[in-house]
Design an enzyme around this catalytic site. Structure first.
Site, mmCIF file in Angstrom:
data_model
loop_
_atom_site.group_PDB
_atom_site.id
_atom_site.type_symbol
_atom_site.label_atom_id
_atom_site.label_comp_id
_atom_site.label_asym_id
_atom_site.label_seq_id
_atom_site.Cartn_x
_atom_site.Cartn_y
_atom_site.Cartn_z
ATOM 1 N N HIS A 33 47.202 38.550 31.249
ATOM 2 C CA HIS A 33 47.547 37.123 31.343
ATOM 3 C C HIS A 33 46.496 36.262 30.636
ATOM 4 C CE1 HIS A 33 49.329 33.552 33.374
ATOM 5 N NE2 HIS A 33 48.085 33.103 33.296
ATOM 6 N N GLU A 34 45.241 36.487 30.977
ATOM 7 C CA GLU A 34 44.178 35.669 30.383
ATOM 8 C C GLU A 34 43.999 35.976 28.899
ATOM 9 O OE1 GLU A 34 43.195 33.231 31.998
ATOM 10 O OE2 GLU A 34 43.951 33.855 33.952
ATOM 11 N N HIS A 37 46.287 33.771 26.936
ATOM 12 C CA HIS A 37 45.697 32.445 26.706
ATOM 13 C C HIS A 37 44.647 32.509 25.594
ATOM 14 C CE1 HIS A 37 47.719 30.684 30.079
ATOM 15 N NE2 HIS A 37 47.024 31.313 31.009
#
EC number: 3.4.24.-
Length: 379
Positions: A33-34, A37
């Site tokens: 997820h990170e 980003h």
């Protein structure tokens, strides 16, 4: 002493049997997820000050040549990427201290980027979670294929919704609620999430099309991991002889296509679940928090590594979809602010963002408290 060591370090111990599988699954999902980003931010020319798995005190880390601090923090339940200039909770340009940034930092700061770059960076986290799920499903379809059965009814349970609706052995499902049916699993997929809804069925009987209506009732089943789940069912079954059970094998591209379709089905079922949950038509115990996830990770690990990876796929898409909820502490809340900014041509005021952030934060904390209460006391 040996008994104490076995209790903590044995294959069925709390550490090896539960904590390690749970942290493995959660860490991979949070990292992906990170990383979504981070990578999209880099592609957009946005600088990152820190990339952390977990929060709280740093346990270990290093600084790369771009000035980003990569670290593992003490509480490994979440993660974050801190971008240059990303000082506020809502990641907005409102309230940023411009004087604290150098000219070079201003060019790479999150808040100075066009709104589409900020939106792409925020959306990338949930998107990467969904991509991880597709990737895992693709591998499983390529390795194991899929077990299917023809949508033929072998038996109808007496007194069931199907019996009351007039279903008969030998009927072939053609469509449910207008959706074409090709396998018996298609029927189960649609019916399982629609308990209490009147559904329209079309079946083929003796060469003729027959339209029927049935209302699935709630039944409790045990899933492969031993969890009690409540599903909708109409009371029909197939058999190996009638349903022609078989395994379909897929090539690499077909596997990806099937993975995308399966992921789409999960997204649809999740949306249907929360829509029904909001009006009190779903069992609250179907929602679980970290304790339930840890328990499931333990059970999955005991079944084998492939079960743990399947759980990772389900958790990844769950976290991705949860983060798209339009509440300001979540990615979806940020995207709402960016959509408004794109429409009106200027950011939402700091005061309005603060109000919505506080409301959203309370709602998210309330939801987390609710699922934790379910884990510990209610379910």
């Amino acid at each position: 002493m040996q008994e104490a060591l076995a209790l903590f370090f044995g294959s069925e111990s709390l550490l090896v049997g539960t904590i390690i599988p749970f942290l493995f699954v959660l860490t991979v999902v949070v990292f992906v997820h990170e990383m979504g980003h981070y990578l999209v931010a880099r592609w957009c020319g946005i600088g990152a000050q820190a990339f952390s798995i977990g929060f709280g005190p740093e346990l270990l880390g290093f600084t790369d040549r771009h000035g980003t601090r990569w670290k593992l923090s003490a509480i490994p339940l979440v993660g974050y990427v801190k971008f240059i200039g990303d000082e506020s909770e809502t990641s907005s340009p409102v309230g940023v201290n411009e004087s604290a940034l150098s000219e070079e930092d201003r060019k790479r700061a999150f808040h100075t980027q066009p709104v589409w770059k900020r939106a792409a960076t925020v959306f990338a986290g949930p998107a990467f979670n969904i991509i991880l799920t597709i990737a895992i499903f693709s591998v499983f379809f390529a390795l194991y294929g899929r077990q299917i059965a023809d949508p033929l009814i072998a038996g109808v349970q007496p007194g069931s919704p199907a019996a009351e609706a007039g279903f008969e052995p030998g009927d072939r499902f053609v469509s449910v609620e207008g959706e074409k049916i090709t396998t018996f699993a298609d029927v189960q997929r649609i019916v399982s999430g629609r308990a209490g809804d009147k559904l329209n069925f079309t079946v083929e009987r003796d060469g003729k099309m027959v339209d029927l209506q049935a209302v699935p009732k709630i039944v409790e089943r045990t899933d492969p991991l031993g969890n009690k789940v409540k599903l909708g069912a109409i009371g029909v079954e197939t058999t190996e002889a009638v349903g022609n059970f078989r395994r379909i094998e897929y090539g690499p591209l077909e596997s990806v296509g099937q993975a995308v379709i399966e992921t789409g089905h999960i997204i649809g079922r999740t949306g249907e679940f929360f829509k029904r949950f909001a009006v009190g038509r779903e069992d609250k115990c179907q929602l679980g928090g970290p304790v339930k996830i840890a328990t499931m990770a333990s059970k999955a690990a005991s079944q084998g590594f492939d079960w743990l990876i399947q759980l990772m796929a389900m958790l990844s898409i769950g976290i991705g979809l949860l983060n798209l909820f339009p509440l300001p502490p979540l990615d979806g809340g940020h995207l709402v602010f960016y959509a408004v900014e794109a429409i009106k041509g200027s950011p939402v005021s700091g005061a309005a963002q603060e109000i919505f952030y506080r409301i959203g934060f309370l709602l998210v904390m309330g939801f987390m408290g609710f699922v934790l209460f379910n884990d510990l006391f209610a379910c």
